[in-house]
Scaffold this motif. Structure first.
Motif, short mmCIF file in Angstrom:
data_model
loop_
_atom_site.label_atom_id
_atom_site.label_comp_id
_atom_site.label_asym_id
_atom_site.label_seq_id
_atom_site.Cartn_x
_atom_site.Cartn_y
_atom_site.Cartn_z
N SER A 68 12.22 -24.39 -7.39
CA SER A 68 10.98 -23.85 -7.94
C SER A 68 9.86 -23.79 -6.91
O SER A 68 8.87 -23.12 -7.12
CB SER A 68 10.51 -24.70 -9.13
N TYR A 69 10.04 -24.47 -5.79
CA TYR A 69 9.03 -24.47 -4.73
C TYR A 69 9.72 -24.16 -3.41
O TYR A 69 10.36 -25.01 -2.79
CB TYR A 69 8.35 -25.84 -4.66
N LEU A 70 9.62 -22.91 -2.98
CA LEU A 70 10.33 -22.44 -1.79
C LEU A 70 9.39 -21.63 -0.89
O LEU A 70 9.58 -20.43 -0.70
CB LEU A 70 11.53 -21.57 -2.19
N PRO A 71 8.36 -22.26 -0.33
CA PRO A 71 7.40 -21.49 0.48
C PRO A 71 8.02 -20.87 1.72
O PRO A 71 7.48 -19.91 2.28
CB PRO A 71 6.35 -22.54 0.85
N PHE A 72 9.16 -21.39 2.18
CA PHE A 72 9.81 -20.84 3.37
C PHE A 72 11.19 -20.29 3.06
O PHE A 72 12.00 -20.09 3.96
CB PHE A 72 9.94 -21.92 4.44
N GLU A 124 -0.30 -23.93 -15.89
CA GLU A 124 -1.46 -23.20 -15.38
C GLU A 124 -1.24 -22.78 -13.92
O GLU A 124 -1.98 -23.20 -13.01
CB GLU A 124 -2.72 -24.04 -15.48
N PRO A 125 -0.25 -21.97 -13.65
CA PRO A 125 0.08 -21.62 -12.26
C PRO A 125 -1.04 -20.92 -11.51
O PRO A 125 -1.06 -20.95 -10.27
CB PRO A 125 1.30 -20.71 -12.42
N GLU A 126 -1.98 -20.27 -12.21
CA GLU A 126 -3.07 -19.56 -11.54
C GLU A 126 -4.18 -20.50 -11.07
O GLU A 126 -5.08 -20.09 -10.34
CB GLU A 126 -3.67 -18.51 -12.49
N ARG A 127 -4.11 -21.77 -11.48
CA ARG A 127 -5.18 -22.72 -11.16
C ARG A 127 -4.80 -23.58 -9.97
O ARG A 127 -3.66 -24.07 -9.88
CB ARG A 127 -5.47 -23.61 -12.36
N LEU A 128 -5.73 -23.76 -9.03
CA LEU A 128 -5.52 -24.67 -7.91
C LEU A 128 -5.50 -26.10 -8.41
O LEU A 128 -6.51 -26.60 -8.92
CB LEU A 128 -6.64 -24.49 -6.87
N VAL A 184 13.91 -11.82 -2.06
CA VAL A 184 13.62 -12.73 -3.17
C VAL A 184 12.11 -12.79 -3.38
O VAL A 184 11.35 -12.97 -2.41
CB VAL A 184 14.16 -14.15 -2.88
N ASN A 185 11.68 -12.66 -4.62
CA ASN A 185 10.25 -12.69 -4.95
C ASN A 185 9.80 -14.14 -5.12
O ASN A 185 9.80 -14.70 -6.21
CB ASN A 185 10.00 -11.90 -6.24
N LEU A 186 9.42 -14.77 -4.00
CA LEU A 186 8.98 -16.17 -4.04
C LEU A 186 7.65 -16.30 -4.79
O LEU A 186 7.39 -17.32 -5.43
CB LEU A 186 8.83 -16.72 -2.63
N TYR A 187 6.83 -15.28 -4.70
CA TYR A 187 5.53 -15.33 -5.39
C TYR A 187 5.74 -15.50 -6.90
O TYR A 187 5.08 -16.32 -7.54
CB TYR A 187 4.76 -14.05 -5.10
N ALA A 188 6.66 -14.72 -7.47
CA ALA A 188 6.94 -14.83 -8.90
C ALA A 188 7.50 -16.20 -9.24
O ALA A 188 7.17 -16.78 -10.28
CB ALA A 188 7.91 -13.73 -9.33
N LEU A 189 8.34 -16.74 -8.37
CA LEU A 189 8.93 -18.06 -8.59
C LEU A 189 7.84 -19.13 -8.64
O LEU A 189 7.86 -20.02 -9.48
CB LEU A 189 9.92 -18.36 -7.46
N HIS A 190 6.86 -19.03 -7.75
CA HIS A 190 5.80 -20.03 -7.67
C HIS A 190 4.78 -19.90 -8.80
O HIS A 190 3.94 -20.78 -8.96
CB HIS A 190 5.09 -19.92 -6.32
#
Length: 353
Positions: free
Chosen positions: A319-323, A295-299, A281-287
């Motif tokens: 939408s938020y699955l870091p693990f 603005e997903p690219e902004r901290l 699963v591409n979690l990076y794309a999801l995040h």
């Protein structure tokens, strides 16, 4: 689905261990959640964690004094993390600098060799390429070094309430015990160390966020005479928690998640998935989905404060699955989130140009 990771089919030839999520896996999961590396054991080690942080800060100060104020934090963070993990695995009195250095090297090489397994997953004939064959040989040598390093500390009975004691009490095969312990270091060190370093890098390049975090730490925590934030205070720092979550959104520990295998023939969005197919699963794309994140690219740590109600609902759940997700999500999620210590920021960070 069944999660790839370790145990029943010890498959190190392609650079990883894998499991069919059978009884061994469930026993290990129980040990992770309720045993020696569970939340209770971590909380008991709070004074030792604070001592580790004080030692790490002092070492950084020494390095800065010798290098014109410049510090390379990666080494310090990794060694502090290894000390914590080693006590969880071998007991609170465990202390061995040679082991720390060796394990640091083993984990670094293990992560490097694991890339080859991803290539083989995507293109199985790649296992016959000379470069991949060399990596497989190197991995076999690494396996022997891991067995020697960890096995040495299993020659005498470990104290109760440590992970090694739990594993030995389950009568697992020796190889299972050794590589279950190594996995704690591999996953715990990589997740904690990489998240911390990414957080520092993001803060250096976002001075406004850094200043806000700095102010919260200075205003709302009780610092000990060692100059660190007390473990029990960390959970009260709302903005610090938001910074950590935003860091894990932008730089998830496993961007492609932990691989799964289909336990039986099934269908996904109308496509046939055969039994045994590796799924990632591409979690990076999801995040970074702009439909979910502004603005997903902004901290922007504030998104985890302002929209906390949204994130606790189904939208946040998916939408938020870091693990990863599900009962077989990244097993060190609890461990990583419970490493609740943080140095008091004595001055804002800066970057060398």
């Amino acid at each position: 689905m069944k999660r790839e990771g370790k145990i029943d089919n010890m498959h190190f030839a392609s650079g990883r261990l894998e499991t069919n999520a059978g009884p061994h896996w469930h026993s290990l999961r129980r040990g992770h959640q309720n045993g020696a590396i569970g939340p209770l054991s971590l909380s008991v080690q709070a004074p030792l964690q604070e001592s580790d942080m004080a030692q790490m800060i002092n070492n950084m100060i020494k390095e800065a004094n010798l290098n014109g104020g410049v510090v390379k934090p990666f080494h310090h963070i990794r060694r502090a993390t290894i000390r914590l993990l080693a006590r969880l695995c071998f007991g609170p009195d465990f202390s061995d600098k040679d082991f720390d250095a060796t394990m640091d090297d083993l984990v670094e090489h293990g992560m490097k060799y694991s890339d080859a397994s991803r290539v083989v997953d995507a293109f199985p004939p790649a296992r016959f390429l000379p470069s991949i064959k060399r990596t497989i040989k190197q991995t076999e040598k690494l396996k022997l070094r891991i067995a020697e390093c960890i096995g040495f500390h299993l020659t005498t009975p470990p104290p109760p309430n440590c992970y090694a004691h739990f594993l030995l009490s389950q009568s697992f095969p020796r190889e299972v015990t050794v590589f279950s312990i190594f996995e704690v270091f591999a996953l715990g060190l990589d997740s904690t160390g990489s998240t911390t370093l990414w957080a520092l890098g993001l803060l250096v390049n976002n001075q406004e966020v850094q200043q806000k975090l700095y102010q919260e730490i200075r205003d709302h925590t009780t610092c000990t005479d060692k100059g660190i934030v007390r473990v029990e205070e960390v959970g009260k720092l709302e903005y610090l928690q938001a910074v950590v979550k935003e860091t894990m959104r932008m730089k998830p520990t496993a961007p492609i998640a932990v691989p799964y295998k289909a336990a039986r023939d099934t269908a996904l969005n109308g496509r046939h998935v055969a039994e045994g197919t590796t799924m990632m699963v591409n979690l990076y794309a999801l995040h970074y989905d702009p439909k979910v994140w502004d603005e997903p690219e902004r901290l922007n740590p504030d998104r985890f404060i302002e929209s906390s109600k949204d994130l606790s609902g189904k939208r946040g759940q998916y939408s938020y699955l870091p693990f990863g997700a599900g009962m077989r999500a990244f097993e060190k999620a609890d461990l990583t989130e419970d490493l609740t210590f943080g140095p008091a920021m004595k001055s804002p960070l800066d970057i060398l140009s």
